[in-house]
Design a protein around this motif. Structure first.
Motif, mmCIF file in Angstrom:
data_model
loop_
_atom_site.group_PDB
_atom_site.id
_atom_site.type_symbol
_atom_site.label_atom_id
_atom_site.label_comp_id
_atom_site.label_asym_id
_atom_site.label_seq_id
_atom_site.Cartn_x
_atom_site.Cartn_y
_atom_site.Cartn_z
ATOM 1 N N PRO A 117 48.640 55.325 13.507
ATOM 2 C CA PRO A 117 48.993 53.952 13.904
ATOM 3 C C PRO A 117 48.446 52.887 12.940
ATOM 4 C CG PRO A 117 48.157 55.157 15.800
ATOM 5 C CD PRO A 117 47.955 56.024 14.596
ATOM 6 N N LEU A 118 47.213 53.074 12.457
ATOM 7 C CA LEU A 118 46.656 52.114 11.503
ATOM 8 C C LEU A 118 47.505 52.057 10.245
ATOM 9 C CD1 LEU A 118 42.816 52.767 11.786
ATOM 10 C CD2 LEU A 118 44.010 50.650 12.361
ATOM 11 N N TYR A 119 47.904 53.203 9.732
ATOM 12 C CA TYR A 119 48.724 53.248 8.533
ATOM 13 C C TYR A 119 50.069 52.545 8.772
ATOM 14 C CZ TYR A 119 52.114 54.793 5.229
ATOM 15 O OH TYR A 119 53.128 54.787 4.323
ATOM 16 N N LEU A 120 50.752 52.923 9.844
ATOM 17 C CA LEU A 120 52.071 52.355 10.103
ATOM 18 C C LEU A 120 52.002 50.848 10.369
ATOM 19 C CD1 LEU A 120 53.661 55.175 12.277
ATOM 20 C CD2 LEU A 120 54.357 54.478 9.973
ATOM 21 N N HIS A 121 50.946 50.408 11.028
ATOM 22 C CA HIS A 121 50.817 48.988 11.352
ATOM 23 C C HIS A 121 50.431 48.157 10.124
ATOM 24 C CE1 HIS A 121 50.153 45.506 13.894
ATOM 25 N NE2 HIS A 121 48.958 45.355 13.358
ATOM 26 N N GLN A 147 42.918 49.106 17.872
ATOM 27 C CA GLN A 147 41.619 48.450 18.026
ATOM 28 C C GLN A 147 40.481 49.433 17.794
ATOM 29 O OE1 GLN A 147 39.134 48.689 20.746
ATOM 30 N NE2 GLN A 147 37.955 47.257 19.520
ATOM 31 N N ARG A 148 40.585 50.616 18.374
ATOM 32 C CA ARG A 148 39.526 51.621 18.201
ATOM 33 C C ARG A 148 39.470 52.113 16.762
ATOM 34 N NH1 ARG A 148 40.389 54.900 23.879
ATOM 35 N NH2 ARG A 148 39.492 53.268 25.189
ATOM 36 N N GLY A 149 40.629 52.275 16.139
ATOM 37 C CA GLY A 149 40.661 52.685 14.737
ATOM 38 C C GLY A 149 40.020 51.641 13.841
ATOM 39 N N ARG A 150 40.319 50.362 14.103
ATOM 40 C CA ARG A 150 39.678 49.287 13.328
ATOM 41 C C ARG A 150 38.168 49.317 13.518
ATOM 42 N NH1 ARG A 150 43.888 46.089 15.276
ATOM 43 N NH2 ARG A 150 42.509 45.229 16.859
ATOM 44 N N SER A 151 37.730 49.535 14.757
ATOM 45 C CA SER A 151 36.290 49.585 15.027
ATOM 46 C C SER A 151 35.629 50.735 14.274
ATOM 47 C CB SER A 151 36.025 49.740 16.524
ATOM 48 O OG SER A 151 36.449 48.608 17.212
ATOM 49 N N LYS A 154 35.508 49.776 10.680
ATOM 50 C CA LYS A 154 34.509 48.719 10.486
ATOM 51 C C LYS A 154 33.107 49.320 10.402
ATOM 52 C CE LYS A 154 32.736 44.484 12.552
ATOM 53 N NZ LYS A 154 32.872 43.525 13.645
ATOM 54 N N ARG A 155 32.831 50.257 11.303
ATOM 55 C CA ARG A 155 31.510 50.901 11.272
ATOM 56 C C ARG A 155 31.302 51.662 9.976
ATOM 57 N NH1 ARG A 155 31.927 54.100 16.045
ATOM 58 N NH2 ARG A 155 33.066 52.571 17.217
ATOM 59 N N GLN A 156 32.317 52.377 9.539
ATOM 60 C CA GLN A 156 32.182 53.177 8.326
ATOM 61 C C GLN A 156 32.138 52.316 7.067
ATOM 62 O OE1 GLN A 156 34.785 56.551 8.045
ATOM 63 N NE2 GLN A 156 34.539 57.042 10.205
ATOM 64 N N LEU A 157 32.774 51.146 7.113
ATOM 65 C CA LEU A 157 32.752 50.238 5.963
ATOM 66 C C LEU A 157 31.535 49.311 5.992
ATOM 67 C CD1 LEU A 157 36.511 49.262 5.752
ATOM 68 C CD2 LEU A 157 35.212 50.497 4.028
ATOM 69 N N GLY A 158 30.751 49.416 7.013
ATOM 70 C CA GLY A 158 29.548 48.596 7.092
ATOM 71 C C GLY A 158 29.825 47.181 7.560
ATOM 72 N N GLY A 159 30.817 47.011 8.451
ATOM 73 C CA GLY A 159 31.088 45.691 9.016
ATOM 74 C C GLY A 159 31.940 44.805 8.158
ATOM 75 N N ILE A 160 32.627 45.346 7.147
ATOM 76 C CA ILE A 160 33.440 44.528 6.253
ATOM 77 C C ILE A 160 34.714 44.052 6.934
ATOM 78 C CG2 ILE A 160 34.781 44.541 4.109
ATOM 79 C CD1 ILE A 160 32.732 46.551 3.044
ATOM 80 N N CYS A 161 35.366 44.924 7.719
ATOM 81 C CA CYS A 161 36.651 44.591 8.343
ATOM 82 C C CYS A 161 36.456 43.635 9.509
ATOM 83 C CB CYS A 161 37.354 45.856 8.854
ATOM 84 S SG CYS A 161 37.903 46.922 7.536
ATOM 85 N N ASP A 162 37.432 42.742 9.709
ATOM 86 C CA ASP A 162 37.435 41.816 10.837
ATOM 87 C C ASP A 162 38.373 42.369 11.891
ATOM 88 O OD1 ASP A 162 37.488 39.718 12.581
ATOM 89 O OD2 ASP A 162 38.615 38.375 11.272
ATOM 90 N N ASP A 163 37.831 42.835 13.026
ATOM 91 C CA ASP A 163 38.687 43.398 14.063
ATOM 92 C C ASP A 163 38.878 42.450 15.238
ATOM 93 O OD1 ASP A 163 36.255 43.681 15.336
ATOM 94 O OD2 ASP A 163 36.633 45.740 15.998
ATOM 95 N N THR A 164 38.718 41.136 14.997
ATOM 96 C CA THR A 164 38.942 40.173 16.064
ATOM 97 C C THR A 164 40.407 39.802 16.179
ATOM 98 O OG1 THR A 164 38.536 38.329 14.561
ATOM 99 C CG2 THR A 164 36.635 39.184 15.811
ATOM 100 N N GLN A 165 41.218 40.183 15.213
ATOM 101 C CA GLN A 165 42.651 39.892 15.248
ATOM 102 C C GLN A 165 43.305 40.721 16.349
ATOM 103 O OE1 GLN A 165 44.401 37.970 12.984
ATOM 104 N NE2 GLN A 165 42.655 37.364 11.749
ATOM 105 N N HIS A 166 44.336 40.191 16.961
ATOM 106 C CA HIS A 166 45.079 40.907 18.013
ATOM 107 C C HIS A 166 46.334 41.488 17.397
ATOM 108 C CE1 HIS A 166 47.538 41.519 21.595
ATOM 109 N NE2 HIS A 166 46.376 41.654 22.209
ATOM 110 N N THR A 167 46.623 42.747 17.690
ATOM 111 C CA THR A 167 47.750 43.427 17.059
ATOM 112 C C THR A 167 49.091 42.940 17.563
ATOM 113 O OG1 THR A 167 47.676 45.179 18.681
ATOM 114 C CG2 THR A 167 46.431 45.511 16.646
#
Length: 188
Positions: A117-121, A147-151, A154-167
Protein backbone atom coordinates in the motif's frame (compact mmCIF):
# COMPACT_ATOMS: atom_id res chain seq x y z
CA UNK A 1 -14.92 -12.12 -28.83
CA UNK A 2 -13.27 -8.67 -28.54
CA UNK A 3 -11.75 -7.22 -31.70
CA UNK A 4 -8.06 -7.89 -32.24
CA UNK A 5 -5.79 -4.99 -31.43
CA UNK A 6 -3.08 -3.91 -33.81
CA UNK A 7 0.57 -4.40 -33.04
CA UNK A 8 0.92 -0.64 -32.49
CA UNK A 9 -1.90 -0.59 -29.90
CA UNK A 10 -0.36 -3.52 -28.03
CA UNK A 11 3.05 -1.86 -28.08
CA UNK A 12 1.55 1.39 -26.77
CA UNK A 13 -0.27 -0.45 -23.96
CA UNK A 14 2.98 -2.19 -23.01
CA UNK A 15 5.01 1.03 -22.96
CA UNK A 16 2.34 2.89 -20.96
CA UNK A 17 2.28 0.28 -18.21
CA UNK A 18 5.59 -1.60 -18.12
CA UNK A 19 7.22 0.65 -15.52
CA UNK A 20 4.33 0.55 -13.04
CA UNK A 21 3.89 -3.22 -13.44
CA UNK A 22 7.62 -3.87 -13.02
CA UNK A 23 7.92 -1.67 -9.95
CA UNK A 24 4.94 -3.35 -8.25
CA UNK A 25 6.38 -6.79 -9.04
CA UNK A 26 9.72 -5.71 -7.60
CA UNK A 27 8.02 -4.44 -4.43
CA UNK A 28 6.37 -7.84 -3.97
CA UNK A 29 9.26 -10.07 -4.98
CA UNK A 30 12.29 -7.92 -4.01
CA UNK A 31 14.39 -9.42 -6.78
CA UNK A 32 14.97 -8.09 -10.30
CA UNK A 33 14.94 -11.47 -12.06
CA UNK A 34 11.75 -12.64 -10.32
CA UNK A 35 10.10 -9.29 -11.01
CA UNK A 36 10.95 -9.58 -14.71
CA UNK A 37 9.45 -13.09 -14.80
CA UNK A 38 6.27 -11.81 -13.14
CA UNK A 39 6.03 -8.93 -15.62
CA UNK A 40 6.20 -11.41 -18.49
CA UNK A 41 3.41 -13.43 -16.87
CA UNK A 42 1.24 -10.31 -16.51
CA UNK A 43 1.50 -9.34 -20.15
CA UNK A 44 1.08 -12.95 -21.24
CA UNK A 45 -2.19 -13.08 -19.26
CA UNK A 46 -3.25 -9.88 -20.97
CA UNK A 47 -2.55 -11.39 -24.41
CA UNK A 48 -4.45 -14.56 -23.49
CA UNK A 49 -7.54 -12.80 -22.07
CA UNK A 50 -7.58 -9.62 -24.19
CA UNK A 51 -9.86 -7.72 -21.77
CA UNK A 52 -11.66 -4.57 -22.91
CA UNK A 53 -10.97 -1.45 -20.85
CA UNK A 54 -13.15 1.62 -20.26
CA UNK A 55 -10.16 3.96 -20.11
CA UNK A 56 -6.43 4.01 -19.37
CA UNK A 57 -6.88 4.01 -15.59
CA UNK A 58 -9.01 0.84 -15.89
CA UNK A 59 -6.26 -0.68 -18.07
CA UNK A 60 -3.55 0.15 -15.52
CA UNK A 61 -5.67 -1.07 -12.60
CA UNK A 62 -6.29 -4.42 -14.36
CA UNK A 63 -2.59 -4.87 -15.10
CA UNK A 64 -1.58 -3.97 -11.51
CA UNK A 65 -4.17 -6.33 -10.05
CA UNK A 66 -2.93 -9.07 -12.38
CA UNK A 67 0.65 -8.26 -11.32
CA UNK A 68 -0.31 -8.59 -7.66
CA UNK A 69 -1.91 -11.97 -8.34
CA UNK A 70 1.07 -13.21 -10.39
CA UNK A 71 3.46 -12.19 -7.62
CA UNK A 72 1.38 -13.87 -4.94
CA UNK A 73 1.22 -17.03 -7.04
CA UNK A 74 4.98 -16.92 -7.43
CA UNK A 75 5.49 -16.39 -3.69
CA UNK A 76 3.34 -19.45 -2.92
CA UNK A 77 5.19 -21.91 -5.15
CA UNK A 78 6.97 -24.85 -3.59
CA UNK A 79 10.22 -23.91 -5.29
CA UNK A 80 10.20 -20.42 -3.79
CA UNK A 81 9.66 -21.74 -0.26
CA UNK A 82 12.47 -24.30 -0.62
CA UNK A 83 15.21 -22.15 -2.13
CA UNK A 84 17.89 -20.18 -0.37
CA UNK A 85 17.24 -16.46 -0.69
CA UNK A 86 19.82 -14.59 -2.72
CA UNK A 87 19.08 -11.27 -1.03
CA UNK A 88 22.37 -11.58 0.83
CA UNK A 89 24.24 -10.95 -2.43
CA UNK A 90 24.71 -7.29 -3.35
CA UNK A 91 22.63 -6.18 -6.35
CA UNK A 92 23.37 -3.18 -8.48
CA UNK A 93 20.91 -0.43 -7.72
CA UNK A 94 19.55 2.43 -9.75
CA UNK A 95 19.40 4.68 -6.68
CA UNK A 96 22.13 7.25 -6.75
CA UNK A 97 21.89 9.02 -3.42
CA UNK A 98 22.22 7.42 -0.01
CA UNK A 99 18.92 8.80 1.33
CA UNK A 100 16.91 7.27 -1.54
CA UNK A 101 18.68 3.92 -1.18
CA UNK A 102 18.02 3.91 2.57
CA UNK A 103 14.33 4.79 2.08
CA UNK A 104 13.93 2.08 -0.57
CA UNK A 105 15.73 -0.46 1.63
CA UNK A 106 13.44 0.34 4.57
CA UNK A 107 10.33 0.16 2.37
CA UNK A 108 11.36 -3.25 1.03
CA UNK A 109 12.05 -4.51 4.55
CA UNK A 110 8.47 -3.80 5.70
CA UNK A 111 5.88 -6.59 5.83
CA UNK A 112 3.92 -6.97 2.58
CA UNK A 113 0.69 -5.62 4.07
CA UNK A 114 2.42 -2.24 4.64
CA UNK A 115 4.99 -2.30 1.83
CA UNK A 116 2.53 -2.68 -1.07
CA UNK A 117 0.00 0.00 0.00
CA UNK A 118 2.81 2.47 0.77
CA UNK A 119 4.36 1.85 -2.64
CA UNK A 120 1.08 2.16 -4.54
CA UNK A 121 0.01 5.26 -2.62
CA UNK A 122 3.24 7.25 -2.52
CA UNK A 123 5.13 6.11 -5.58
CA UNK A 124 2.30 5.31 -8.03
CA UNK A 125 -0.03 8.01 -6.66
CA UNK A 126 -3.15 5.92 -5.94
CA UNK A 127 -5.45 7.40 -3.28
CA UNK A 128 -6.65 5.06 -0.53
CA UNK A 129 -10.09 4.89 -2.11
CA UNK A 130 -8.68 3.41 -5.34
CA UNK A 131 -6.34 1.07 -3.46
CA UNK A 132 -9.21 -0.63 -1.69
CA UNK A 133 -10.40 -2.74 -4.66
CA UNK A 134 -6.83 -3.21 -5.91
CA UNK A 135 -5.72 -4.74 -2.61
CA UNK A 136 -9.00 -6.49 -1.88
CA UNK A 137 -9.70 -4.82 1.46
CA UNK A 138 -11.78 -1.96 2.86
CA UNK A 139 -10.68 1.64 2.46
CA UNK A 140 -10.36 1.99 6.25
CA UNK A 141 -7.98 -0.99 6.25
CA UNK A 142 -5.88 0.65 3.53
CA UNK A 143 -5.71 3.88 5.53
CA UNK A 144 -4.73 1.99 8.67
CA UNK A 145 -1.98 0.11 6.82
CA UNK A 146 -0.69 3.35 5.32
CA UNK A 147 -0.57 4.99 8.74
CA UNK A 148 1.11 2.01 10.40
CA UNK A 149 3.54 1.64 7.52
CA UNK A 150 4.48 5.32 7.78
CA UNK A 151 4.99 4.90 11.52
CA UNK A 152 7.26 1.89 10.97
CA UNK A 153 9.27 3.78 8.37
CA UNK A 154 9.46 6.84 10.61
CA UNK A 155 10.91 4.75 13.43
CA UNK A 156 13.44 3.12 11.13
CA UNK A 157 14.42 6.45 9.55
CA UNK A 158 14.87 8.03 12.95
CA UNK A 159 11.84 10.34 12.87
CA UNK A 160 12.57 11.90 9.47
CA UNK A 161 9.15 11.17 7.90
CA UNK A 162 6.09 13.29 8.75
CA UNK A 163 3.14 10.97 9.35
CA UNK A 164 0.67 13.66 10.41
CA UNK A 165 -0.73 13.85 6.88
CA UNK A 166 -4.07 12.10 6.28
CA UNK A 167 -4.18 9.67 3.37
CA UNK A 168 -7.71 10.65 2.39
CA UNK A 169 -6.42 13.89 0.88
CA UNK A 170 -4.01 12.18 -1.48
CA UNK A 171 -4.58 13.17 -5.06
CA UNK A 172 -4.39 10.71 -7.90
CA UNK A 173 -1.19 11.79 -9.59
CA UNK A 174 0.01 8.78 -11.53
CA UNK A 175 1.69 10.85 -14.20
CA UNK A 176 4.32 12.10 -11.76
CA UNK A 177 6.22 9.10 -10.46
CA UNK A 178 7.96 9.89 -7.19
CA UNK A 179 10.77 7.50 -6.60
CA UNK A 180 12.93 9.86 -4.60
CA UNK A 181 11.04 10.08 -1.30
CA UNK A 182 8.01 8.74 0.50
CA UNK A 183 5.78 11.84 0.27
CA UNK A 184 2.12 12.36 -0.52
CA UNK A 185 1.66 12.90 -4.25
CA UNK A 186 0.54 16.50 -3.73
CA UNK A 187 3.47 17.61 -1.55
CA UNK A 188 6.28 19.81 -2.78
Amino acid sequence: MPPQKSQEELTALYHRNIDAVYRLCYVYLRNHADAEDAVQSVFLRYLQKRPEFHDMSHETAWLLLTAKNCCRDQLRTWWRRQRVDLDTLPEPTACTDAETRETLHILLSLPEKYRVPLYLHYIEGYPAKELSPLLGCRESTVRTRLQRGRSLMKRQLGGICDDTQHTGNAQSNRTTKRTDTMRHPGET
